[in-house]
Structures are given as structure tokens and as C-alpha cells.
Design a protein around this motif. Structure first.
Motif, PDB file in Angstrom:
ATOM      1  N   HIS A 140       0.663  -1.239   0.026  1.00 41.59           N
ATOM      2  CA  HIS A 140      -0.006  -0.037   0.002  1.00 41.59           C
ATOM      3  C   HIS A 140       0.840   1.457  -0.190  1.00 41.59           C
ATOM      4  CE1 HIS A 140      -3.296  -2.726   0.518  1.00 41.59           C
ATOM      5  NE2 HIS A 140      -2.629  -3.136   1.710  1.00 41.59           N
ATOM      6  N   PHE A 141       2.061   1.198  -0.673  1.00 41.64           N
ATOM      7  CA  PHE A 141       2.954   2.303  -0.767  1.00 41.64           C
ATOM      8  C   PHE A 141       3.546   2.196  -2.204  1.00 41.64           C
ATOM      9  CE2 PHE A 141       5.706  -0.371   1.354  1.00 41.64           C
ATOM     10  CZ  PHE A 141       6.828  -0.350   0.617  1.00 41.64           C
ATOM     11  N   ARG A 142       4.001   3.481  -2.699  1.00 42.20           N
ATOM     12  CA  ARG A 142       4.804   3.254  -4.106  1.00 42.20           C
ATOM     13  C   ARG A 142       6.086   4.287  -3.687  1.00 42.20           C
ATOM     14  NH1 ARG A 142       0.399   5.346  -8.401  1.00 42.20           N
ATOM     15  NH2 ARG A 142       2.140   4.852  -9.628  1.00 42.20           N
ATOM     16  N   ASN A 143       7.161   3.522  -4.015  1.00 45.23           N
ATOM     17  CA  ASN A 143       8.433   4.302  -3.952  1.00 45.23           C
ATOM     18  C   ASN A 143       9.110   4.162  -5.177  1.00 45.23           C
ATOM     19  OD1 ASN A 143       8.158   5.054  -1.212  1.00 45.23           O
ATOM     20  ND2 ASN A 143       9.337   3.532  -0.370  1.00 45.23           N
ATOM     21  N   ASP A 144       9.677   5.364  -5.761  1.00 46.71           N
ATOM     22  CA  ASP A 144      10.401   5.477  -6.930  1.00 46.71           C
ATOM     23  C   ASP A 144      11.539   6.375  -6.907  1.00 46.71           C
ATOM     24  OD1 ASP A 144      10.773   4.799  -9.699  1.00 46.71           O
ATOM     25  OD2 ASP A 144       9.449   6.409 -10.334  1.00 46.71           O
TER      26      ASP A 144
END
Length: 206
Positions: free
Chosen positions: A43-47
Motif C-alpha cells: 500500500h505504498f509506492r516508492n520510486d
């Protein structure tokens, strides 16, 4: 293709604050709270991980590199190979630090903005790993080795956006409040070491 790489021709997708590129090795010092992950489960997005890559249209090749993560010390510290096309289409393979007992040898494939994670536990005494990424058009094979000679398959995958020009190379990151220096060496491009396979039907019952 030449077996040796000119490391100075590799290009940053995201440049870290601290790094060193020599004639035969690259060092990347990670910044805290850097990672590559998209959507699935957590439930997260890291880029925001630093990525150093070459670009090619070659359809059949293998890329080999040795990654040293002996200075990793905080949960999820990681470094390894990457094929980063854009924020929603990429793959990576690495060892992630877990604790003083074990780490996670694993790979992530992200297609159309959704990541998976295939992993197995390895002893924390392992502080370096060789990786080999092989391409056959838009299919890919990731392998690993502790000695750079005998490679074991980690996974085979298809990249929906991986059929044309691609970028591939190395990455390092520290998802939590941590920083360490990863060292990459013995980088080379070879003829494709992943043999063609034209179909193998199951054995017939006697």
C-alpha cells in the motif's frame, strides 16, 4: 558486443549524492528512505532509488556484475541489478539486509505498475553476490552466484514493455532511515548465456 564495459558511459536515472566511478568498479552510497516498489500489497509506492544504466537495442545478451553489500546494516538495505524502463515497468534482483542472522535474496518484477517479490532467506554471513541478467527479446532470466562461475536461476519473466530499446545496470537503496556504501565490480556484457527453449511437452505416463 565487447566483454568489458566503459563504466563512464553508463547514465544515471537518478544520481545519488555520493558515488564513485572508477575504471573497473562503481560505489554508490545510499540515502535514507530510497526504494523501488509499486502498489502491490504494501500500500505504498516508492520510486526514488538511484539507478545507473546502459541503453541497448540488442535482443540477445547477458549482463554480469558482482555486488558487495558488506556495509549494509539496516533492515531492507539492498543493492543489485536492475532493468529500469520507467516508474511502472522494471525489474531488480538483490540481497536485502534483514538482521544479523539472515538476509533475503530476491527479485522484483514490475509490469504496468504492479510489483511482485520472490525471495528466499540466506545467511547473513553472505556479503556479496554475483548476478546475471539475460535477455531473449522481451523475456528475461535472472540468475545469481556466490563465486561468479556457477549460476543458479532465480526467475524467468516477461516484460510487457521490454521488447524494444531497454536500459539495464545497477542500483542501491535504503528504504528505512539508513545509509551504506555498495560496491559493484566485474561488470561485463557477454553473448546470451540463457539457451533458447522451443517447448518441452510433459513426460507421458507409462
Amino acid at each position: 558486443m565487447k566483454p568489458a564495459l566503459n563504466l563512464h558511459k553508463m547514465q544515471w536515472t537518478r544520481k545519488p549524492q555520493a558515488f564513485a566511478i572508477g575504471s573497473d568498479s562503481v560505489e554508490i552510497t545510499t540515502a535514507p528512505h530510497t526504494d523501488l516498489w509499486q502498489r502491490t500489497y504494501y500500500h505504498f509506492r516508492n520510486d526514488n532509488a538511484p539507478v545507473l544504466q546502459l541503453e541497448t537495442e540488442e535482443k540477445f545478451f547477458s549482463f554480469v556484475v558482482k555486488a558487495d553489500f558488506s556495509h549494509s546494516h539496516r533492515r531492507f538495505d539492498q543493492c543489485g541489478i536492475v532493468m529500469y524502463l520507467d516508474s511502472e515497468n522494471w525489474l531488480k534482483a538483490s540481497v536485502e539486509y534483514e538482521n544479523q542472522t539472515f538476509g533475503h535474496l530476491g527479485s522484483v518484477v514490475t509490469n504496468m505498475g504492479y510489483s511482485d517479490w520472490a525471495t528466499t532467506a540466506i545467511p547473513a554471513s553472505v556479503t556479496s553476490m554475483w548476478y546475471r541478467l539475460s535477455r531473449r527479446e522481451d523475456d528475461y532470466c535472472i540468475e545469481c552466484s556466490q563465486d561468479g562461475t556457477a549460476f543458479n536461476q532465480m526467475r524467468v519473466c516477461h516484460m510487457w514493455q521490454g521488447g524494444g530499446s531497454i536500459r539495464f545496470g545497477i542500483y542501491a537503496c535504503s528504504p528505512e532511515d539508513s545509509s551504506f556504501t555498495a560496491r559493484f565490480s566485474h561488470m561485463e556484457i557477454t553473448e546470451c548465456q540463457w539457451p533458447a527453449h522451443h517447448g518441452q511437452p510433459p513426460d507421458k505416463a507409462e
